[in-house]
Design an enzyme around this catalytic site. Structure first.
Site, PDB file in Angstrom:
ATOM      1  N   HIS A 186       0.837  -1.200   0.000  1.00 51.00           N
ATOM      2  CA  HIS A 186       0.000   0.000   0.000  1.00 51.00           C
ATOM      3  C   HIS A 186       0.865   1.241   0.000  1.00 51.00           C
ATOM      4  CE1 HIS A 186       0.473  -1.220   4.238  1.00 51.00           C
ATOM      5  NE2 HIS A 186       0.307   0.053   4.586  1.00 51.00           N
ATOM      6  N   LEU A 187       0.459   2.188  -0.820  1.00 49.81           N
ATOM      7  CA  LEU A 187       1.135   3.458  -0.944  1.00 49.81           C
ATOM      8  C   LEU A 187       0.288   4.507  -0.242  1.00 49.81           C
ATOM      9  CD1 LEU A 187       2.943   4.916  -3.919  1.00 49.81           C
ATOM     10  CD2 LEU A 187       0.952   6.178  -3.119  1.00 49.81           C
TER      11      LEU A 187
END
Length: 138
Positions: free
Chosen positions: A99-100
């Site tokens: 996840h960014l």
């Protein structure tokens, strides 16, 4: 591919609620449940991938292009002056699904280094932030 024990896989499958900001064939962006600042978005691949080095080559460009769009959207939709964009790999990765983070930033917002104080949304406020970001993304 999906991990039945993964929180993000459950969000992607619609089994857990989330305020979605962007959806593509390969990616989903939604508001963080414990945001650093309101409008903090998590961008994840639909495919269960644990770290950035595991991301298939075919998803690299779409992943980064969507991150760019989100970084622009937090400025356009929320009045932020900029954004903080980050990925943790294993260490400090609270959910083992790539996840960014796209965090809206303004000068003097109190964020220092990698100490991330968390905030909360008021009732119904999270949905309004998600709607503003969706509108900015078109």
């Amino acid at each position: 591919m999906r991990d039945p024990d993964c929180v993000f896989c459950s969000i992607i499958a619609g089994e857990l609620p989330a305020d979605l900001v962007v959806e593509t064939e390969d990616l989903v962006g939604f508001l963080d449940q414990r945001p650093v600042f309101k409008g903090h978005v998590l961008l994840v691949p639909r495919q269960h991938v644990v770290t950035l080095p595991d991301l298939p080559a075919a998803l690299r460009d779409p992943f980064l292009a969507t991150a760019q769009r989100l970084a622009t959207a937090v400025v356009d939709a929320l009045g932020a002056q900029g954004s903080f964009v980050a990925i943790n790999n294993v260490v400090s990765q609270s959910v083992p699904h790539l996840h960014l983070h796209v965090v809206p930033r303004t000068k003097g917002d109190g964020l220092r280094g990698f100490f991330w104080p968390r905030t909360k949304y008021d009732d119904g406020e999270r949905a309004a932030y998600a709607a503003r970001l969706r509108e900015a993304l078109g």
